[in-house]
Design a protein around this motif. Structure first.
Motif, PDB file in Angstrom:
ATOM      1  N   ASP A  41       0.815  -1.219   0.000  1.00  0.00           N
ATOM      2  CA  ASP A  41       0.000   0.000   0.000  1.00  0.00           C
ATOM      3  C   ASP A  41       0.851   1.273   0.000  1.00  0.00           C
ATOM      4  O   ASP A  41       0.693   2.147   0.876  1.00  0.00           O
ATOM      5  CB  ASP A  41      -0.938   0.010   1.206  1.00  0.00           C
ATOM      6  CG  ASP A  41      -2.085   1.001   1.039  1.00  0.00           C
ATOM      7  OD1 ASP A  41      -2.464   1.278  -0.109  1.00  0.00           O
ATOM      8  OD2 ASP A  41      -2.592   1.501   2.063  1.00  0.00           O
ATOM      9  N   PRO A  42       1.758   1.425  -0.989  1.00  0.00           N
ATOM     10  CA  PRO A  42       2.593   2.635  -1.034  1.00  0.00           C
ATOM     11  C   PRO A  42       1.784   3.863  -1.429  1.00  0.00           C
ATOM     12  O   PRO A  42       0.765   3.746  -2.125  1.00  0.00           O
ATOM     13  CB  PRO A  42       3.621   2.292  -2.115  1.00  0.00           C
ATOM     14  CG  PRO A  42       2.881   1.380  -3.043  1.00  0.00           C
ATOM     15  CD  PRO A  42       1.996   0.539  -2.146  1.00  0.00           C
ATOM     16  N   ALA A  43       2.237   5.023  -1.019  1.00  0.00           N
ATOM     17  CA  ALA A  43       1.584   6.269  -1.435  1.00  0.00           C
ATOM     18  C   ALA A  43       1.890   6.585  -2.892  1.00  0.00           C
ATOM     19  O   ALA A  43       1.077   7.180  -3.599  1.00  0.00           O
ATOM     20  CB  ALA A  43       2.052   7.417  -0.545  1.00  0.00           C
ATOM     21  N   ILE A  90      -6.058  -0.240 -13.572  1.00  0.00           N
ATOM     22  CA  ILE A  90      -5.614  -0.548 -12.211  1.00  0.00           C
ATOM     23  C   ILE A  90      -5.347   0.733 -11.434  1.00  0.00           C
ATOM     24  O   ILE A  90      -5.724   0.877 -10.266  1.00  0.00           O
ATOM     25  CB  ILE A  90      -4.359  -1.443 -12.255  1.00  0.00           C
ATOM     26  CG1 ILE A  90      -4.727  -2.841 -12.759  1.00  0.00           C
ATOM     27  CG2 ILE A  90      -3.687  -1.521 -10.882  1.00  0.00           C
ATOM     28  CD1 ILE A  90      -3.529  -3.696 -13.108  1.00  0.00           C
ATOM     29  N   GLN A  91      -4.721   1.689 -12.102  1.00  0.00           N
ATOM     30  CA  GLN A  91      -4.428   2.964 -11.435  1.00  0.00           C
ATOM     31  C   GLN A  91      -5.722   3.678 -11.028  1.00  0.00           C
ATOM     32  O   GLN A  91      -5.823   4.226  -9.923  1.00  0.00           O
ATOM     33  CB  GLN A  91      -3.592   3.853 -12.358  1.00  0.00           C
ATOM     34  CG  GLN A  91      -3.061   5.117 -11.698  1.00  0.00           C
ATOM     35  CD  GLN A  91      -3.990   6.313 -11.871  1.00  0.00           C
ATOM     36  OE1 GLN A  91      -4.773   6.374 -12.812  1.00  0.00           O
ATOM     37  NE2 GLN A  91      -3.882   7.263 -10.958  1.00  0.00           N
ATOM     38  N   ARG A  92      -6.711   3.643 -11.887  1.00  0.00           N
ATOM     39  CA  ARG A  92      -7.982   4.300 -11.572  1.00  0.00           C
ATOM     40  C   ARG A  92      -8.700   3.590 -10.430  1.00  0.00           C
ATOM     41  O   ARG A  92      -9.275   4.232  -9.551  1.00  0.00           O
ATOM     42  CB  ARG A  92      -8.881   4.322 -12.821  1.00  0.00           C
ATOM     43  CG  ARG A  92      -8.447   5.368 -13.854  1.00  0.00           C
ATOM     44  CD  ARG A  92      -9.295   5.291 -15.092  1.00  0.00           C
ATOM     45  NE  ARG A  92      -8.963   6.376 -16.028  1.00  0.00           N
ATOM     46  CZ  ARG A  92      -9.207   6.330 -17.333  1.00  0.00           C
ATOM     47  NH1 ARG A  92      -9.759   5.248 -17.852  1.00  0.00           N
ATOM     48  NH2 ARG A  92      -8.889   7.331 -18.111  1.00  0.00           N
ATOM     49  N   ARG A  93      -8.665   2.265 -10.448  1.00  0.00           N
ATOM     50  CA  ARG A  93      -9.370   1.507  -9.410  1.00  0.00           C
ATOM     51  C   ARG A  93      -8.693   1.631  -8.044  1.00  0.00           C
ATOM     52  O   ARG A  93      -9.364   1.682  -7.019  1.00  0.00           O
ATOM     53  CB  ARG A  93      -9.482   0.037  -9.828  1.00  0.00           C
ATOM     54  CG  ARG A  93     -10.539  -0.212 -10.905  1.00  0.00           C
ATOM     55  CD  ARG A  93     -10.715  -1.701 -11.164  1.00  0.00           C
ATOM     56  NE  ARG A  93      -9.603  -2.259 -11.914  1.00  0.00           N
ATOM     57  CZ  ARG A  93      -9.154  -3.503 -11.770  1.00  0.00           C
ATOM     58  NH1 ARG A  93      -9.692  -4.308 -10.886  1.00  0.00           N
ATOM     59  NH2 ARG A  93      -8.150  -3.947 -12.505  1.00  0.00           N
ATOM     60  N   THR A  94      -7.369   1.668  -8.038  1.00  0.00           N
ATOM     61  CA  THR A  94      -6.649   1.788  -6.765  1.00  0.00           C
ATOM     62  C   THR A  94      -6.550   3.233  -6.297  1.00  0.00           C
ATOM     63  O   THR A  94      -6.323   3.491  -5.114  1.00  0.00           O
ATOM     64  CB  THR A  94      -5.224   1.230  -6.884  1.00  0.00           C
ATOM     65  OG1 THR A  94      -4.504   1.949  -7.897  1.00  0.00           O
ATOM     66  CG2 THR A  94      -5.240  -0.245  -7.234  1.00  0.00           C
ATOM     67  N   GLN A  95      -6.708   4.176  -7.248  1.00  0.00           N
ATOM     68  CA  GLN A  95      -6.566   5.612  -6.958  1.00  0.00           C
ATOM     69  C   GLN A  95      -5.184   5.932  -6.403  1.00  0.00           C
ATOM     70  O   GLN A  95      -5.014   6.900  -5.650  1.00  0.00           O
ATOM     71  CB  GLN A  95      -7.666   6.096  -6.020  1.00  0.00           C
ATOM     72  CG  GLN A  95      -9.072   5.960  -6.609  1.00  0.00           C
ATOM     73  CD  GLN A  95     -10.140   6.547  -5.721  1.00  0.00           C
ATOM     74  OE1 GLN A  95     -10.087   6.477  -4.497  1.00  0.00           O
ATOM     75  NE2 GLN A  95     -11.149   7.149  -6.340  1.00  0.00           N
ATOM     76  N   LYS A  96      -4.199   5.128  -6.785  1.00  0.00           N
ATOM     77  CA  LYS A  96      -2.820   5.370  -6.395  1.00  0.00           C
ATOM     78  C   LYS A  96      -2.182   6.405  -7.327  1.00  0.00           C
ATOM     79  O   LYS A  96      -2.615   6.601  -8.466  1.00  0.00           O
ATOM     80  CB  LYS A  96      -2.009   4.076  -6.437  1.00  0.00           C
ATOM     81  CG  LYS A  96      -2.360   3.087  -5.339  1.00  0.00           C
ATOM     82  CD  LYS A  96      -1.968   3.622  -3.973  1.00  0.00           C
ATOM     83  CE  LYS A  96      -2.295   2.654  -2.869  1.00  0.00           C
ATOM     84  NZ  LYS A  96      -2.024   3.232  -1.540  1.00  0.00           N
ATOM     85  N   THR A  97      -1.131   7.035  -6.830  1.00  0.00           N
ATOM     86  CA  THR A  97      -0.370   7.977  -7.637  1.00  0.00           C
ATOM     87  C   THR A  97       0.722   7.202  -8.364  1.00  0.00           C
ATOM     88  O   THR A  97       1.549   6.548  -7.736  1.00  0.00           O
ATOM     89  CB  THR A  97       0.250   9.070  -6.753  1.00  0.00           C
ATOM     90  OG1 THR A  97      -0.787   9.675  -5.979  1.00  0.00           O
ATOM     91  CG2 THR A  97       0.946  10.127  -7.597  1.00  0.00           C
ATOM     92  N   PHE A  98       0.697   7.276  -9.694  1.00  0.00           N
ATOM     93  CA  PHE A  98       1.673   6.574 -10.530  1.00  0.00           C
ATOM     94  C   PHE A  98       2.626   7.591 -11.157  1.00  0.00           C
ATOM     95  O   PHE A  98       2.185   8.596 -11.709  1.00  0.00           O
ATOM     96  CB  PHE A  98       0.982   5.798 -11.650  1.00  0.00           C
ATOM     97  CG  PHE A  98       0.428   4.455 -11.259  1.00  0.00           C
ATOM     98  CD1 PHE A  98       0.046   4.188  -9.955  1.00  0.00           C
ATOM     99  CD2 PHE A  98       0.259   3.455 -12.210  1.00  0.00           C
ATOM    100  CE1 PHE A  98      -0.480   2.943  -9.599  1.00  0.00           C
ATOM    101  CE2 PHE A  98      -0.272   2.215 -11.870  1.00  0.00           C
ATOM    102  CZ  PHE A  98      -0.641   1.955 -10.566  1.00  0.00           C
TER     103      PHE A  98
END
Length: 359
Positions: free
Chosen positions: A153-155, A181-189
């Motif tokens: 669970d990295p920022a 995947i980025q949209r579903r996790t809402q993580k910053t890539f």
């Protein structure tokens, strides 16, 4: 204003006498998919390594989630990384690879099993849990690498040209999957690539790098249709470059002389001085074909010199009338291309399609 998740504050990095990064200033919001795009040696991978803690800047600070992490090692940062070769452990199963980072964090066995099951199910890897990397396809290995990076669970997730090892067809499929995947996790890539099509397909925002500096920063649409410099116009896609002279400004639009034709456009990088030589970018698909002079901001008459069939579209080369041999190239649908003959045609485009460039 919302506090950015990532702040790169005046970061500079040199290797010997070579400056890899000139003082760099950049904010990245939480949940953004930001791509650093540019040729080899432009500074994009150095920026990624500085963010990850693998390189220490000579000057400046790296702020993550409000914390100054400039001098923290990689394992102390809320960051994870996906490498081009995935760096999976070949002697470990999918489950063991995904669990590896959780074990390093010191999580309890039960929590590790629950989190690994959760992330494998999320990325549809649960049926491959007991397989080894050598038993997986390239796209499946890509997902395992993502699962391992996302499990703690990295920022911030750093991706260093992670699709470079895939063939063209699979690469296109994985691009869409990665963005999903980025949209579903809402993580910053934070994604690094030299492939402009890849950047346009996947990114919320693209930062174009050249010689250790930011050349332009904006959405894919902004960079493609309103490039600020010749470098960006030529690096991202194909374009017509029109060289002429600055005539002035009318109603907020730049007016230029191009081989005796008066054209109107925009100046994303600032308005040049009257009388200056200027160059403008006109994307090939922005040209419209007309039987009579169109009611567009710009219109010229031209004669077709050649046509190239490209499947779903055609490339049409044209010589502009009364313009000292000036030429344009256009992309049109196949029906339009087949309907254009030897007779002169009118070409039209609006002012927003013509971007005056910074030299």
């Amino acid at each position: 204003m919302t506090t950015p998740l990532v702040r790169i504050d005046g970061v500079k990095k040199s290797f010997g006498k070579t400056v890899a990064l000139h003082p760099l200033h950049l904010d990245i919001a939480e949940g953004e998919f930001v791509t650093f795009l540019g040729p080899s040696g432009c500074g994009k991978s150095t920026t990624l390594r500085v963010l990850g803690g693998f390189e220490r800047p000579d000057e400046g600070r790296v702020i993550l989630g409000g914390q100054d992490v400039t001098h923290l090692p990689p394992e102390k940062r809320p960051v994870n990384m996906v490498f081009q070769d995935y760096a999976l452990f070949p002697h470990m199963t999918v489950r063991q690879n995904v669990s590896f980072g959780l074990e390093l964090k010191g999580m309890g066995r039960g929590d590790i099993v629950r989190r690994a099951d959760e992330i494998m199910a999320f990325l549809e890897l649960d049926r491959f849990a007991d397989r080894y990397p050598g038993q997986l396809s390239g796209g499946q290995r890509q997902r395992v690498a993502l699962a391992r990076a996302l499990a703690p669970d990295p920022a911030l997730l750093l991706l260093d040209e992670p699709l470079g090892a895939l063939d063209a067809k699979l690469r296109g499929q994985v691009q869409q999957e990665l963005k999903s995947i980025q949209r579903r996790t809402q993580k910053t890539f934070f994604f690094v690539t030299h492939d402009q099509e890849e950047a346009l397909t996947m990114s919320d925002r693209i930062v174009v790098m050249k010689d250790g500096r930011i050349e332009q920063d904006g959405t894919p649409e902004e960079l493609y249709f309103h490039p600020a410099s010749r470098f960006v116009a030529e690096f991202i896609g194909e374009t017509n470059l029109l060289s002429g002279e600055m005539r002035g400004v009318e109603d907020g639009r730049v007016v230029m002389d191009w081989n005796g034709h008066v054209l109107r456009g925009r100046a994303p990088a600032g308005v040049p001085r009257t009388g200056e030589p200027i160059t403008a970018s006109l994307r090939l698909e922005r040209l419209g074909f007309f039987g009579d002079r169109p009611d567009t901001a710009n219109a010229v008459q031209a004669r077709v010199t050649s046509k190239t069939f490209l499947g779903s579209r055609m490339a049409v080369d044209l010589e502009v009338a009364d313009a000292a041999g000036a030429r344009l190239r256009a992309y049109v649908d196949t029906a339009t291309g087949q309907g254009v003959g030897d007779a002169p045609v009118w070409l039209g485009w609006d002012a927003d399609s013509l971007a005056v460039l910074r030299t």
